[in-house]
Scaffold this motif. Structure first.
Motif, PDB file in Angstrom:
ATOM      1  N   LEU A 126       2.478 -13.397  -3.836  1.00 49.29           N
ATOM      2  CA  LEU A 126       1.980 -13.086  -2.494  1.00 49.29           C
ATOM      3  C   LEU A 126       0.667 -13.838  -2.298  1.00 49.29           C
ATOM      4  CD1 LEU A 126       2.655  -9.237  -2.449  1.00 49.29           C
ATOM      5  CD2 LEU A 126       4.141 -11.085  -1.670  1.00 49.29           C
ATOM      6  N   PRO A 175       0.825  -1.215   0.000  1.00 48.41           N
ATOM      7  CA  PRO A 175       0.000   0.000   0.000  1.00 48.41           C
ATOM      8  C   PRO A 175       0.861   1.268   0.000  1.00 48.41           C
ATOM      9  CG  PRO A 175      -0.524  -1.448   1.868  1.00 48.41           C
ATOM     10  CD  PRO A 175       0.776  -1.893   1.297  1.00 48.41           C
ATOM     11  N   GLY A 205       1.251 -11.085   5.351  1.00 53.80           N
ATOM     12  CA  GLY A 205       1.237  -9.779   4.687  1.00 53.80           C
ATOM     13  C   GLY A 205       1.752  -8.671   5.569  1.00 53.80           C
ATOM     14  N   LEU A 206       0.891  -7.692   5.852  1.00 54.65           N
ATOM     15  CA  LEU A 206       1.301  -6.557   6.662  1.00 54.65           C
ATOM     16  C   LEU A 206       1.292  -6.914   8.144  1.00 54.65           C
ATOM     17  CD1 LEU A 206      -0.449  -3.275   5.443  1.00 54.65           C
ATOM     18  CD2 LEU A 206       1.986  -3.815   5.448  1.00 54.65           C
ATOM     19  N   SER A 260      -6.152  -4.978  -5.109  1.00 53.38           N
ATOM     20  CA  SER A 260      -6.453  -6.128  -4.254  1.00 53.38           C
ATOM     21  C   SER A 260      -7.655  -6.906  -4.770  1.00 53.38           C
ATOM     22  CB  SER A 260      -6.741  -5.677  -2.822  1.00 53.38           C
ATOM     23  OG  SER A 260      -5.632  -4.978  -2.318  1.00 53.38           O
ATOM     24  N   ARG A 300      -2.759 -17.274   0.484  1.00 54.45           N
ATOM     25  CA  ARG A 300      -1.537 -16.524   0.229  1.00 54.45           C
ATOM     26  C   ARG A 300      -0.290 -17.290   0.652  1.00 54.45           C
ATOM     27  NH1 ARG A 300      -0.736 -11.441   2.294  1.00 54.45           N
ATOM     28  NH2 ARG A 300       1.359 -12.017   1.688  1.00 54.45           N
TER      29      ARG A 300
END
Ligand code: FLV
Length: 405
Positions: A394, A88, A293-294, A242, A289
């Motif tokens: 990802l 992002p 991720g974050l 996304s 995934r």
């Protein structure tokens, strides 16, 4: 534990060498953490340092909803992660904590109300019908990625956004680069910058000429002073990229799961009313995934699953392992359309819960229903080892999905 034993002795930092997996194989590193060391410390291929890794259902829910774990505090830190870049933009909703997070989400909520979504269903169905007619005309065998899973989600989200048809191939190209760990930092940043410039320009036009689409809504919000232009661009970019990418891959994984579980597919053909429940189970079962991720950063000392996490430490958590937690799901590794208790976390949890969950479900329903109704003998056209799976991804999914009928 003796009093001299430190965190480092008790929780060695494990290097998570994220390998390309095939099909819907569950990452063995993740399974081992869940079953043997539910809170551990890991180091991923990019970024610096290490992070806590939380895997159990209740712990994941806790970390993703307790305000002492912050996304804003991730900004500017070279946190250990899978991708060489951050996906992002800095001003995006993904990096925001409440109350700013609430303000950002509110600006786009209009596009995702039940009423807005039900208006989209006929258009999505028409698009699917047209795409499948073209595929039928070309005749078997055909690649479902090319004919359905690629173009349909791109068309649906682009309609929601107000991205015109001739710009959509460019969107797909930028999105593929942005949502991959395989292009290197510079190229990924270039894709992000290109996409941001595109949305800045489109937003400028919509400020002059209002429109009934998501770009129009965020443009209006910038006029009203509810969003800055940078925030509007960042939220638009994240939603466009996304949505198209996640549904392309997840819906393809659903079809792959059905084609490799013929009894499940036969059951859906015989009992179409089972579809919504089957989709929930597919959402739970599919490892959406690679890795994580974050992350979040603890803003205070907090205990998670019996482990003390200190203020300033980084915490990754996994919805995939949560979905396989035997404390919550009976026989978690089985695909079971009769599962009665299925509170999966595939759309996340807490304030960052997927904004597009109902749209994703709608698209999956359209895709699966159309394939089932139109192709009574749909099957894979090649042996399993001829299906190529994305590398350095990802979000996991096939590159090609060759079918015949
Ligand atoms: O896969 C990631 C991702 C996907 C996405 O659709 C949006 C994102 O912000 C991210 C992300 O931040 C990190 C990922 O690994």
């Amino acid at each position: 534990m003796t009093t001299t034993e430190s965190v480092s002795d008790q929780y060695p930092v494990r290097f998570w060498d994220v390998k390309d997996l095939r099909g819907l194989d569950f990452d063995p590193f993740m399974a081992e953490r869940l079953h043997q060391e539910p809170v551990s410390r890991v180091k991923l291929p990019n970024g610096e340092g290490h992070a806590w890794f939380v895997t159990r259902y209740e712990d994941v829910k806790f970390v993703t909803s307790d305000p002492r774990f912050s996304r804003q505090a991730v900004l500017g830190r070279p946190i250990t992660r899978l991708a060489p870049h951050f996906i992002p933009l800095d001003e995006a909703v993904g990096f925001a904590d409440p109350p700013e997070h609430t303000r950002l989400r509110k600006a786009v909520a209009r596009a995702f109300t039940t009423r807005s979504l039900e208006r989209l269903r006929p258009a999505a169905q028409r698009a699917a019908d047209e795409l499948l007619s073209e595929m039928e005309q070309d005749g078997p065998p055909a690649d479902l990625m090319e004919h359905l899973h690629g173009p349909l989600p791109l068309a649906v989200i682009s309609d929601v956004m107000g991205v015109p048809p001739h710009d959509r191939p460019q969107m797909a190209e930028w999105t593929n680069i942005l949502l991959s760990a395989g292009y290197g930092r510079e190229e990924s940043e270039r894709a992000k910058t290109g996409m941001a410039a595109y949305f800045t320009e489109l937003l400028g036009r919509r400020r002059a000429e209002p429109s009934d689409d998501l770009i129009g809504y965020v443009a209006e919000a910038t006029v009203q002073g509810e969003l800055s232009v940078e925030e509007a661009v960042a939220i638009a970019l994240l939603i466009q990229a996304s949505a198209a990418h996640a549904v392309r891959n997840n819906s393809a994984n659903m079809v792959y799961a059905l084609l490799t579980h013929p009894d499940h597919l036969a059951r859906l053909r015989a009992e179409p009313e089972l579809l919504p429940q089957a989709i929930e189970e597919l959402l739970r079962y599919i490892p959406h995934r690679n890795a994580v991720g974050l992350a979040r950063v603890a803003t205070e000392d907090v205990e998670v699953g019996g482990v003390l996490i200190r203020a300033g430490e980084v915490v990754h958590s996994s919805y995939l392992t949560a979905n396989r937690d035997p404390e919550v799901f009976d026989s978690p590794d089985e695909l079971d359309f009769d599962r009665e208790h299925n509170p999966h976390l595939s759309f996340g949890h807490g304030p960052h819960f997927c904004l597009g969950s109902m749209l994703a479900r709608l698209e999956s329903e359209v895709i699966l229903t159309s394939l089932i109704e139109r192709f009574p003998d749909l099957r894979l056209a090649e042996p399993l080892d001829r299906i190529r799976w994305q590398r350095s991804a990802l979000i996991r999914g096939p590159e090609n999905l060759p079918v015949t009928w």
